[in-house]
Design a protein around this motif. Structure first.
Motif, PDB file in Angstrom:
ATOM      1  N   GLY A   2     114.030  64.788 -36.367  1.00 42.14           N
ATOM      2  CA  GLY A   2     114.097  65.258 -37.751  1.00 42.14           C
ATOM      3  C   GLY A   2     113.423  64.358 -38.767  1.00 42.14           C
ATOM      4  O   GLY A   2     113.481  64.621 -39.964  1.00 42.14           O
ATOM      5  N   GLN A   3     112.755  63.287 -38.312  1.00 40.31           N
ATOM      6  CA  GLN A   3     112.102  62.373 -39.266  1.00 40.31           C
ATOM      7  C   GLN A   3     110.593  62.615 -39.365  1.00 40.31           C
ATOM      8  O   GLN A   3     109.867  61.824 -39.949  1.00 40.31           O
ATOM      9  N   GLY A   4     110.124  63.721 -38.784  1.00 40.34           N
ATOM     10  CA  GLY A   4     108.700  64.050 -38.881  1.00 40.34           C
ATOM     11  C   GLY A   4     108.406  64.839 -40.145  1.00 40.34           C
ATOM     12  O   GLY A   4     109.118  64.709 -41.150  1.00 40.34           O
ATOM     13  N   HIS A   5     107.378  65.665 -40.095  1.00 42.03           N
ATOM     14  CA  HIS A   5     107.015  66.452 -41.275  1.00 42.03           C
ATOM     15  C   HIS A   5     108.075  67.524 -41.544  1.00 42.03           C
ATOM     16  O   HIS A   5     108.669  68.063 -40.623  1.00 42.03           O
ATOM     17  N   PRO A   6     108.279  67.842 -42.843  1.00 42.06           N
ATOM     18  CA  PRO A   6     109.278  68.843 -43.176  1.00 42.06           C
ATOM     19  C   PRO A   6     108.905  70.229 -42.632  1.00 42.06           C
ATOM     20  O   PRO A   6     107.723  70.569 -42.540  1.00 42.06           O
ATOM     21  N   GLY A   7     109.906  70.992 -42.260  1.00 44.86           N
ATOM     22  CA  GLY A   7     109.667  72.345 -41.788  1.00 44.86           C
ATOM     23  C   GLY A   7     109.319  73.267 -42.946  1.00 44.86           C
ATOM     24  O   GLY A   7     109.487  72.910 -44.114  1.00 44.86           O
ATOM     25  N   GLU A   8     108.820  74.451 -42.616  1.00 42.94           N
ATOM     26  CA  GLU A   8     108.463  75.421 -43.663  1.00 42.94           C
ATOM     27  C   GLU A   8     109.395  76.618 -43.565  1.00 42.94           C
ATOM     28  O   GLU A   8     109.803  76.999 -42.469  1.00 42.94           O
ATOM     29  N   GLY A   9     109.699  77.193 -44.716  1.00 40.76           N
ATOM     30  CA  GLY A   9     110.518  78.396 -44.749  1.00 40.76           C
ATOM     31  C   GLY A   9     111.865  78.211 -44.081  1.00 40.76           C
ATOM     32  O   GLY A   9     112.349  79.100 -43.399  1.00 40.76           O
ATOM     33  N   GLY A  10     112.471  77.069 -44.264  1.00 42.66           N
ATOM     34  CA  GLY A  10     113.796  76.815 -43.697  1.00 42.66           C
ATOM     35  C   GLY A  10     113.763  76.350 -42.260  1.00 42.66           C
ATOM     36  O   GLY A  10     114.808  76.213 -41.622  1.00 42.66           O
ATOM     37  N   GLY A  11     112.580  76.085 -41.735  1.00 44.05           N
ATOM     38  CA  GLY A  11     112.477  75.584 -40.353  1.00 44.05           C
ATOM     39  C   GLY A  11     112.905  74.124 -40.273  1.00 44.05           C
ATOM     40  O   GLY A  11     112.974  73.430 -41.282  1.00 44.05           O
ATOM     41  N   LYS A  12     113.181  73.689 -39.061  1.00 42.68           N
ATOM     42  CA  LYS A  12     113.626  72.307 -38.865  1.00 42.68           C
ATOM     43  C   LYS A  12     112.481  71.316 -39.102  1.00 42.68           C
ATOM     44  O   LYS A  12     111.319  71.655 -38.939  1.00 42.68           O
TER      45      LYS A  12
END
Lengths: 316, 105
Positions: free
Chosen positions: A191-201
């Protein structure tokens, strides 16, 4: 204020170079400076610079625009683009696809903009999408692997704000370095990578471990090597001496008649873990200098007493 | 960032031998499974497990896939060339270490 970059000079080319020359020169220099292949100290910086130069010169549109600046600029000179810069040029499509555009210089960005900075190149999808995983390298000391440690690292990544401007965001993470970690191993931080899109992890962050060079230990996988200076009589007669290990000094028995370069193994004194590594002590026989009369006399005594020809195997 | 986050220590997991599935490896390197399969066919990386769904990759594979990707992208090397380059680089690395061990003799 920014510096002018001489892309021709970086690529070792004259301004009249053909597109073929540019491609050939790029291939040659890329092999020389590729960070995976090159051992040159500044390979990574050189390779980035080269990538930027090639990005401009391989593209006839960008090259023409760059050439328009004229040949009178010197590399490193303070640069400001001319007022009607790039009028009539349209930097469409070409470029930004292959290189790491985030790494290009201010000079490049001023001339050609920050276009194509969409991080993943993926079209926006309707549904939720998991963020990309990101990667970083972390340098630790040998002792950190012995004792375990906490390291803080600062990661920077380009991020786009609501207005579409790209900014480099820095964030600092405190990371636990597990005991016994080896060079080249990876730590995954979920979970410390790039932010998800549209509510993705969020994606994960992978940290590759590298060791800082130690002044006297060398590490290979889980094993540690130490060059240990010994005197000629310690090597010849055998003795018990103190040797340093990352966990404190231990007594080591030097067998009589030890040779230069002999390897003595201290089992289990390498990096800790389920299968701990070993510590190898490599004997380096060190000669005292014959500076004093006393030392000279001692060497002369040896010479008289021993029938020793170190070149016997050479037949002379 | 608030003060709580400043003192937060993240504990990750070390990727051991056989720690990554094909899907995780692909996602981690942002590549297609087909490409990773072609790397396995070329013996550039060697997973544990017999069939694709049981394949498990080590952290070292992760490094090799990413290096392969860079070599292909930056130098235009094909798969056979990547395999050769990575093997030779590994050999050089080992020789360097041995040399380093021996050189202060």
């Amino acid at each position: 204020m920014m510096e002018y970059k001489d892309y021709y000079k970086i690529m070792g080319l004259a301004r009249e170079a053909s597109q073929d020359d540019i491609k050939r020169s790029y291939r040659k220099l890329a092999r020389k400076y590729h960070p995976d292949v090159s051992k040159e100290a500044d390979a990574e910086a050189k390779f980035k610079e080269l990538g930027e130069a090639y990005e401009v010169l391989k593209d006839p549109e960008k090259r023409a625009a760059y050439d328009q600046l004229g040949a009178n600029w010197q590399a490193g000179q303070d640069f400001r683009p001319p007022p009607n810069w790039a009028e009539g040029f349209e930097f469409s499509g070409g470029g930004f696809t292959s290189g790491d555009a985030g790494a290009f210089s201010d000079f490049f960005e001023q001339l050609f903009g920050k276009a194509g900075f969409h991080t993943s190149g993926k079209a926006t999808r309707g549904g939720p999408a998991r963020g990309q995983d990101s990667h970083a390298k972390i340098h630790i000391n040998l002792v950190d692997s012995f004792l375990g440690a906490t390291r803080s690292i600062t990661l920077s990544a380009p991020e786009m704000d609501a207005q579409g401007h790209v900014q480099v965001k820095h964030r600092t993470l405190n990371i636990k370095i597990p005991k016994g970690i080896k060079e080249g191993q990876h730590i995954r931080l979920t979970g410390q990578g790039h932010p998800g899109e549209g509510g993705g992890k969020n994606g994960d962050l992978f940290l590759e471990i590298a060791f800082n060079k130690h002044s006297f230990y060398r590490v290979s996988e889980a094993d540690i090597y130490l060059d240990l200076p010994v005197s000629p009589w310690e090597a010849a007669l055998g003795t018990k001496i103190k040797v340093p290990t990352p966990e404190g000094s231990v007594d080591l028995k030097i067998p009589a008649n030890s040779k230069q370069g002999s390897k003595l193994r201290l089992k289990g004194r390498g990096l800790p873990g389920q299968a701990p590594g070993d510590l190898y002590v490599v004997l380096q026989i060190t000669l005292p200098s014959a500076e004093t009369e006393k030392a000279k006399a001692a060497y002369q005594k040896l010479q008289q007493e021993l029938d020793f020809n170190p070149r016997k195997s050479l037949g002379v | 960032m608030n003060s709580h986050e400043l003192f937060l220590v993240h504990t990750g997991e070390v990727i051991e031998e056989g720690g990554l599935t094909l899907g995780q490896l692909c996602h981690a390197c942002d590549v297609h499974a087909e490409w990773v399969i072609s790397l396995v066919e070329e013996s550039i990386i060697e997973p544990q497990g017999e069939t694709i769904q049981y394949w498990r990759f080590s952290g070292t594979s992760l490094g090799r896939v990413r290096a392969a990707l860079r070599l292909q992208r930056d130098l235009g090397v094909n798969l056979a060339g990547i395999a050769l380059a990575l093997d030779l680089l590994e050999e050089i690395e080992n020789l360097r270490l041995q040399m380093h061990v021996a050189e202060r003799g």
